[in-house]
Design a protein around this motif. Structure first.
Motif, mmCIF file in Angstrom:
data_model
loop_
_atom_site.group_PDB
_atom_site.id
_atom_site.type_symbol
_atom_site.label_atom_id
_atom_site.label_comp_id
_atom_site.label_asym_id
_atom_site.label_seq_id
_atom_site.Cartn_x
_atom_site.Cartn_y
_atom_site.Cartn_z
ATOM 1 N N ASP A 6 0.835 -1.027 -0.105
ATOM 2 C CA ASP A 6 0.042 0.007 0.082
ATOM 3 C C ASP A 6 1.028 1.258 0.117
ATOM 4 O O ASP A 6 1.075 1.706 1.034
ATOM 5 C CB ASP A 6 -0.697 -0.038 1.235
ATOM 6 C CG ASP A 6 -1.980 0.915 1.358
ATOM 7 O OD1 ASP A 6 -2.658 1.169 0.228
ATOM 8 O OD2 ASP A 6 -2.527 1.394 2.336
ATOM 9 N N ASN A 28 -2.806 5.507 -4.254
ATOM 10 C CA ASN A 28 -3.824 6.459 -4.541
ATOM 11 C C ASN A 28 -2.904 7.769 -4.765
ATOM 12 O O ASN A 28 -1.985 8.048 -4.338
ATOM 13 C CB ASN A 28 -5.003 6.591 -3.559
ATOM 14 C CG ASN A 28 -4.568 6.922 -2.171
ATOM 15 O OD1 ASN A 28 -3.664 7.775 -1.837
ATOM 16 N ND2 ASN A 28 -4.802 6.099 -1.378
ATOM 17 N N LYS A 86 -9.819 1.679 -8.388
ATOM 18 C CA LYS A 86 -10.401 1.742 -6.879
ATOM 19 C C LYS A 86 -11.459 2.677 -7.013
ATOM 20 O O LYS A 86 -11.248 3.976 -7.228
ATOM 21 C CB LYS A 86 -9.221 2.133 -6.006
ATOM 22 C CG LYS A 86 -9.438 1.572 -4.490
ATOM 23 C CD LYS A 86 -8.115 1.245 -3.892
ATOM 24 C CE LYS A 86 -7.161 2.480 -3.581
ATOM 25 N NZ LYS A 86 -6.601 2.467 -2.280
ATOM 26 N N THR A 110 -13.445 0.423 -2.324
ATOM 27 C CA THR A 110 -12.617 0.761 -1.195
ATOM 28 C C THR A 110 -13.404 1.610 -0.058
ATOM 29 O O THR A 110 -14.644 1.746 -0.426
ATOM 30 C CB THR A 110 -11.241 1.558 -1.646
ATOM 31 O OG1 THR A 110 -10.410 1.570 -0.495
ATOM 32 C CG2 THR A 110 -11.851 3.157 -2.355
ATOM 33 N N PHE A 132 -11.607 -1.894 5.732
ATOM 34 C CA PHE A 132 -10.603 -1.196 6.480
ATOM 35 C C PHE A 132 -10.480 -1.663 7.881
ATOM 36 O O PHE A 132 -11.555 -1.679 8.529
ATOM 37 C CB PHE A 132 -10.693 0.439 6.535
ATOM 38 C CG PHE A 132 -10.396 0.935 5.203
ATOM 39 C CD1 PHE A 132 -10.547 0.498 3.912
ATOM 40 C CD2 PHE A 132 -9.994 2.306 5.097
ATOM 41 C CE1 PHE A 132 -9.961 1.108 2.653
ATOM 42 C CE2 PHE A 132 -9.269 3.046 3.856
ATOM 43 C CZ PHE A 132 -9.653 2.209 2.846
ATOM 44 N N ARG A 135 -8.529 1.532 10.644
ATOM 45 C CA ARG A 135 -9.544 2.873 10.995
ATOM 46 C C ARG A 135 -10.433 2.496 12.017
ATOM 47 O O ARG A 135 -10.897 3.513 12.446
ATOM 48 C CB ARG A 135 -10.235 3.546 9.583
ATOM 49 C CG ARG A 135 -8.981 4.218 8.792
ATOM 50 C CD ARG A 135 -9.597 5.184 7.856
ATOM 51 N NE ARG A 135 -8.588 5.187 6.742
ATOM 52 C CZ ARG A 135 -8.662 5.817 5.698
ATOM 53 N NH1 ARG A 135 -9.687 6.603 5.411
ATOM 54 N NH2 ARG A 135 -7.630 6.004 4.794
ATOM 55 N N ALA A 168 -7.547 -4.002 4.253
ATOM 56 C CA ALA A 168 -6.777 -2.908 3.992
ATOM 57 C C ALA A 168 -6.622 -2.130 5.204
ATOM 58 O O ALA A 168 -7.163 -2.552 6.229
ATOM 59 C CB ALA A 168 -7.655 -2.060 2.940
ATOM 60 N N SER A 169 -6.003 -1.001 5.420
ATOM 61 C CA SER A 169 -5.691 0.037 6.300
ATOM 62 C C SER A 169 -5.083 -0.951 7.360
ATOM 63 O O SER A 169 -5.332 -1.024 8.654
ATOM 64 C CB SER A 169 -7.132 0.458 7.017
ATOM 65 O OG SER A 169 -6.860 1.413 8.053
ATOM 66 N N ARG A 171 -2.069 -1.809 9.982
ATOM 67 C CA ARG A 171 -1.121 -1.289 10.580
ATOM 68 C C ARG A 171 -0.051 -1.782 11.171
ATOM 69 O O ARG A 171 0.910 -1.204 11.805
ATOM 70 C CB ARG A 171 -1.744 -0.156 11.635
ATOM 71 C CG ARG A 171 -3.056 0.498 11.024
ATOM 72 C CD ARG A 171 -2.370 1.914 10.658
ATOM 73 N NE ARG A 171 -3.407 2.730 9.892
ATOM 74 C CZ ARG A 171 -4.587 3.287 10.437
ATOM 75 N NH1 ARG A 171 -4.822 3.384 11.899
ATOM 76 N NH2 ARG A 171 -5.662 3.795 9.652
ATOM 77 N N THR A 188 -3.210 -5.827 2.227
ATOM 78 C CA THR A 188 -2.245 -4.817 1.541
ATOM 79 C C THR A 188 -1.619 -3.858 2.740
ATOM 80 O O THR A 188 -2.269 -3.482 3.773
ATOM 81 C CB THR A 188 -3.209 -3.807 0.499
ATOM 82 O OG1 THR A 188 -2.192 -2.872 -0.279
ATOM 83 C CG2 THR A 188 -4.471 -3.012 1.111
#
Ligand code: E4P
Length: 220
Positions: A6, A28, A86, A110, A132, A135, A168-169, A171, A188
């Protein structure tokens, strides 16, 4: 589980690709701006990423209406055969996803936070869905539990086309471990997280003692 990076950083993408583990990239315009890139060069930057990565490269649309998203999606898809468009989950995004997927252009839906958003995305024709995780953790909710619900709900149905769930997102390495146990198809991850996934203190200690032993054997 497959690993995507990512990022918009070409050096990081090249390094991960050289390890033989990189299945794709999500990026992005914001990530590109963080690398000092200008919006006007975003498409040529995506082309460079597509030339390095042997798999799907998600490039995000920024329009908010169906026709604008479709137009941008077609422009993105023309960059390279491995581009995935996306698109954010919203009514106009779903409508654009239907148009793009009907035209054979693959979509990664997304900003997905709920099971109904994921199911609707799949019904609209999305090939990838990005729930995500981090978040939710940011607002003291359990992102992994939500991811598990999404993976389970998508696996309950046949959508008539392949749908892959991208955690996604992400961490932390712990997010990746939990996503793998849940059965997410893809994670990702930022490059810093990918580098952490390779490491363990016992591996480092094992290497040190192996090298020390090897020095002795070599000189005996
Ligand atoms: C990937 O497609 C997402 O844009 C990304 O993973 C979001 O990560 P963040 O919550 O750290 O911004």
């Amino acid at each position: 589980m497959k690993f995507f990076l990512d990022t918009a950083n070409l050096a990081d993408i090249e390094e991960a690709a050289s390890w033989g583990v990189l299945a794709g990239v999500t990026t992005n315009p914001t990530l590109y701006a963080r690398e000092g890139g200008k919006l006007a060069d975003f498409h040529s930057h995506l082309k460079r990423i597509c030339d390095i990565v042997p798999g799907p490269v998600s490039g995000e649309t920024v329009s908010l209406d169906r026709d604008g998203i479709v137009r941008e999606g077609e422009e993105l898809a023309a960059i390279a055969p491995n581009i995935i468009v996306k698109v954010p989950v919203m009514p106009e995004g779903l409508a654009a996803t239907k148009c793009l997927s009907d035209r054979g252009i693959k979509v990664n839906m997304t900003l997905c936070f709920t099971v109904p958003q994921a199911l609707l995305s799949a019904r609209a024709g999305a090939s990838y869905i990005s729930p995500f995780v981090g978040r939710f953790d940011d607002i003291s909710e359990d992102g992994i539990e939500r991811l598990a619900d999404t993976v389970q709900s998508i696996s309950n149905y046949d959508f008539g086309h392949e749908v892959e769930v991208i955690a996604a997102s992400v961490r932390s390495a712990n997010h990746v471990v939990k996503a793998a146990l849940i059965g997410a198809d893809i994670a990702t991850v930022p490059f810093a997280v990918l580098k952490n996934l390779v490491k363990h203190p016992l591996t480092d200690r094992g290497l040190e003692s192996f090298l020390a032993d090897w020095e002795k054997v070599k000189n005996s």
